[in-house]
Design a protein around this motif. Structure first.
Motif, PDB file in Angstrom:
ATOM      1  N   GLY A 187       0.757  -1.066  -0.095  1.00  0.00           N
ATOM      2  CA  GLY A 187      -0.172  -0.119  -0.136  1.00  0.00           C
ATOM      3  C   GLY A 187       0.721   1.366   0.034  1.00  0.00           C
ATOM      4  N   THR A 188       2.171   1.278   0.779  1.00  0.00           N
ATOM      5  CA  THR A 188       2.901   2.376   0.818  1.00  0.00           C
ATOM      6  C   THR A 188       3.378   2.607  -0.559  1.00  0.00           C
ATOM      7  OG1 THR A 188       3.431   1.927   3.025  1.00  0.00           O
ATOM      8  CG2 THR A 188       4.900   3.333   1.653  1.00  0.00           C
ATOM      9  N   ILE A 189       3.852   1.555  -1.111  1.00  0.00           N
ATOM     10  CA  ILE A 189       4.391   1.786  -2.669  1.00  0.00           C
ATOM     11  C   ILE A 189       3.409   2.431  -3.723  1.00  0.00           C
ATOM     12  CG2 ILE A 189       5.319   0.292  -4.577  1.00  0.00           C
ATOM     13  CD1 ILE A 189       6.592  -1.560  -2.489  1.00  0.00           C
ATOM     14  N   ILE A 190       1.981   1.818  -3.540  1.00  0.00           N
ATOM     15  CA  ILE A 190       1.004   2.247  -4.536  1.00  0.00           C
ATOM     16  C   ILE A 190       0.962   3.892  -4.044  1.00  0.00           C
ATOM     17  CG2 ILE A 190      -1.506   2.199  -4.858  1.00  0.00           C
ATOM     18  CD1 ILE A 190      -1.142  -0.960  -4.170  1.00  0.00           C
ATOM     19  N   PHE A 191       0.710   4.170  -3.045  1.00  0.00           N
ATOM     20  CA  PHE A 191       0.459   5.551  -2.751  1.00  0.00           C
ATOM     21  C   PHE A 191       1.557   6.591  -2.783  1.00  0.00           C
ATOM     22  CE2 PHE A 191      -3.078   3.749   0.265  1.00  0.00           C
ATOM     23  CZ  PHE A 191      -3.937   4.030  -0.663  1.00  0.00           C
ATOM     24  N   ALA A 192       2.990   6.046  -2.466  1.00  0.00           N
ATOM     25  CA  ALA A 192       4.177   6.874  -2.445  1.00  0.00           C
ATOM     26  C   ALA A 192       4.754   6.985  -3.815  1.00  0.00           C
ATOM     27  CB  ALA A 192       5.080   6.612  -1.305  1.00  0.00           C
ATOM     28  N   LEU A 193       4.973   6.273  -4.559  1.00  0.00           N
ATOM     29  CA  LEU A 193       5.585   6.276  -5.666  1.00  0.00           C
ATOM     30  C   LEU A 193       4.983   7.132  -6.642  1.00  0.00           C
ATOM     31  CD1 LEU A 193       7.419   2.799  -6.278  1.00  0.00           C
ATOM     32  CD2 LEU A 193       8.297   4.826  -5.134  1.00  0.00           C
ATOM     33  N   PRO A 194       3.844   6.819  -7.207  1.00  0.00           N
ATOM     34  CA  PRO A 194       3.222   7.572  -8.184  1.00  0.00           C
ATOM     35  C   PRO A 194       3.216   9.350  -7.682  1.00  0.00           C
ATOM     36  CG  PRO A 194       1.849   5.835  -7.855  1.00  0.00           C
ATOM     37  CD  PRO A 194       2.834   5.831  -6.831  1.00  0.00           C
ATOM     38  N   LEU A 195       2.904   9.419  -6.258  1.00  0.00           N
ATOM     39  CA  LEU A 195       2.782  11.093  -6.067  1.00  0.00           C
ATOM     40  C   LEU A 195       4.166  11.443  -5.822  1.00  0.00           C
ATOM     41  CD1 LEU A 195       1.147  13.059  -4.850  1.00  0.00           C
ATOM     42  CD2 LEU A 195       1.106  12.187  -2.701  1.00  0.00           C
ATOM     43  N   GLY A 196       5.163  10.727  -5.514  1.00  0.00           N
ATOM     44  CA  GLY A 196       6.484  11.306  -5.142  1.00  0.00           C
ATOM     45  C   GLY A 196       7.328  11.451  -6.571  1.00  0.00           C
ATOM     46  N   ILE A 197       7.250  10.726  -7.654  1.00  0.00           N
ATOM     47  CA  ILE A 197       7.658  10.666  -8.789  1.00  0.00           C
ATOM     48  C   ILE A 197       7.004  11.831  -9.609  1.00  0.00           C
ATOM     49  CG2 ILE A 197       8.022   9.828 -11.169  1.00  0.00           C
ATOM     50  CD1 ILE A 197       8.326   6.807  -9.795  1.00  0.00           C
ATOM     51  N   GLY A 198       5.680  12.028  -9.564  1.00  0.00           N
ATOM     52  CA  GLY A 198       4.768  13.122  -9.943  1.00  0.00           C
ATOM     53  C   GLY A 198       5.408  14.573  -9.564  1.00  0.00           C
ATOM     54  N   SER A 199       5.566  14.414  -8.320  1.00  0.00           N
ATOM     55  CA  SER A 199       5.981  15.668  -7.672  1.00  0.00           C
ATOM     56  C   SER A 199       7.380  16.120  -8.247  1.00  0.00           C
ATOM     57  CB  SER A 199       5.965  15.386  -6.015  1.00  0.00           C
ATOM     58  OG  SER A 199       4.577  15.302  -5.695  1.00  0.00           O
ATOM     59  N   ALA A 200       8.175  15.145  -8.307  1.00  0.00           N
ATOM     60  CA  ALA A 200       9.450  15.649  -8.742  1.00  0.00           C
ATOM     61  C   ALA A 200       9.556  15.826 -10.226  1.00  0.00           C
ATOM     62  CB  ALA A 200      10.350  14.316  -8.435  1.00  0.00           C
ATOM     63  N   ILE A 201       8.605  15.224 -11.038  1.00  0.00           N
ATOM     64  CA  ILE A 201       8.759  15.598 -12.437  1.00  0.00           C
ATOM     65  C   ILE A 201       8.099  17.193 -12.530  1.00  0.00           C
ATOM     66  CG2 ILE A 201       7.431  15.363 -14.534  1.00  0.00           C
ATOM     67  CD1 ILE A 201       7.499  12.323 -13.867  1.00  0.00           C
ATOM     68  N   TYR A 202       7.146  17.408 -11.838  1.00  0.00           N
ATOM     69  CA  TYR A 202       6.630  18.882 -11.716  1.00  0.00           C
ATOM     70  C   TYR A 202       7.494  19.977 -11.180  1.00  0.00           C
ATOM     71  CZ  TYR A 202       4.023  22.991 -10.776  1.00  0.00           C
ATOM     72  OH  TYR A 202       3.523  24.355 -10.349  1.00  0.00           O
ATOM     73  N   LEU A 203       8.302  19.530 -10.079  1.00  0.00           N
ATOM     74  CA  LEU A 203       9.300  20.577  -9.522  1.00  0.00           C
ATOM     75  C   LEU A 203      10.371  20.706 -10.590  1.00  0.00           C
ATOM     76  CD1 LEU A 203       9.264  19.430  -5.802  1.00  0.00           C
ATOM     77  CD2 LEU A 203       8.243  21.501  -6.659  1.00  0.00           C
ATOM     78  N   THR A 204      10.919  19.596 -11.290  1.00  0.00           N
ATOM     79  CA  THR A 204      12.108  19.664 -12.051  1.00  0.00           C
ATOM     80  C   THR A 204      11.726  20.223 -13.417  1.00  0.00           C
ATOM     81  OG1 THR A 204      13.182  17.585 -10.904  1.00  0.00           O
ATOM     82  CG2 THR A 204      14.016  18.148 -12.843  1.00  0.00           C
ATOM     83  N   GLU A 205      10.524  19.804 -14.239  1.00  0.00           N
ATOM     84  CA  GLU A 205      10.214  20.072 -15.473  1.00  0.00           C
ATOM     85  C   GLU A 205       9.502  21.232 -15.527  1.00  0.00           C
ATOM     86  OE1 GLU A 205      12.201  18.347 -17.865  1.00  0.00           O
ATOM     87  OE2 GLU A 205      12.890  17.076 -16.282  1.00  0.00           O
TER      88      GLU A 205
END
Length: 281
Positions: A71-89
């Motif tokens: 459950g942690t992976i399901i919630f954290a990875l998409p949100l974390g990677i998406g946030s990083a993409i937004y902040l970086t790109e």
């Protein structure tokens, strides 16, 4: 002093530092394996605890841990990677961007018990999820989000700017460039952050103590709104709250927890190697 001598001294210091970290870790794992391997049997892995958890197995705790980590992976990875993409790109460079990045870095250093209290207040009480797998997984996801975001950002920044420019020059949109060019090259670094986050989530006790963990359950959880036993909390209980607990059961429980973390690490590392090889090809 010549440059070669300086280089050799630097390598020697770095090697010594690595050994100081690695050797104690190997000794600890070896000690746990020697003390607990004799108690790790099929019955221990697949049966319910009995006699006040002094006998039987740890099957409910294994299942609960797998549910929480998944459950942690399901919630954290998409949100974390998406946030990083937004902040970086996408995010504009400026004071607000710097403040957000600073906040993310600071959140990585917040004690886990604070996240547990946050999860108790928000997910358990305010949103009404109760003490449940859902509340525990969301709390652990909040715990590892700063690690995932920071690692993903660094991985995205490591992709050469020329790759983006070449893709855009060929007519690709910004999202197509991110999806087909940037992400594949950044994925090994992103998975490194995921591995670190998974390892921390699997071993935490304070957040699950306040949001999901049960002392003993005679059955497996049926829905995400049920409580669950978990290996970190179970290990804490049998080590501190259960008198006359055999030592081999304590060490066997710790060994199983290490094994589960190792399995997730192996899967993530295999995917990381696959992406690295495909990028080289």
């Amino acid at each position: 002093m010549s440059k070669n001598t300086k280089q050799q001294i630097a390598f020697a210091i770095l090697t010594l530092a690595a050994l100081i970290v690695v050797i104690p870790t190997i000794l600890i794992i070896g000690f746990i394996f020697v003390k607990g391997s004799s108690a790790v049997t099929w019955e221990f892995l697949t049966s319910m605890p009995r006699q006040g958890m002094r006998a039987g197995g740890i099957y409910p705790a294994i299942v609960g841990t797998l549910y929480l980590v998944t459950g942690t992976i399901i919630f954290a990875l998409p949100l974390g990677i998406g946030s990083a993409i937004y902040l970086t790109e996408y995010a504009k460079k400026g004071r607000l961007n710097r403040i957000i990045r600073l906040a993310i870095v600071n959140l990585a250093g917040v004690p886990s018990v604070v996240y547990g209290l946050f999860g108790l207040g928000l997910f358990v009480l305010f949103l009404g999820f109760g003490s449940s797998i859902l509340a525990g997984a969301l709390t652990l996801a909040c715990l590892i989000l700063p690690t995932v975001i920071t690692a993903s950002e660094e991985a995205l920044k490591s992709v050469p700017k020329s790759y983006r420019e070449a893709s855009l020059a060929l007519g690709a949109t910004k999202w197509q460039t991110i999806r087909h060019v940037v992400l594949p090259h950044a994925m090994p670094g992103i998975l490194t952050g995921a591995i670190l986050g998974i390892g921390r989530a699997a071993g935490e006790t304070a957040p699950i103590l306040l949001t999901v963990a049960a002392f003993f359950l005679p059955r497996l959880p049926r829905t995400v709104f049920d409580q669950a036993m978990a290996l970190p909390y179970h290990l804490y209980i049998i080590s501190t709250q259960v008198p006359n607990m055999p030592d081999d059961i304590k060490y066997a429980t710790a060994l199983v927890l290490l094994g589960i973390v190792g399995i997730f690490f192996t899967i993530a590392t295999s995917i990381r190697i696959k992406f690295k090889m495909s990028n080289k090809a």
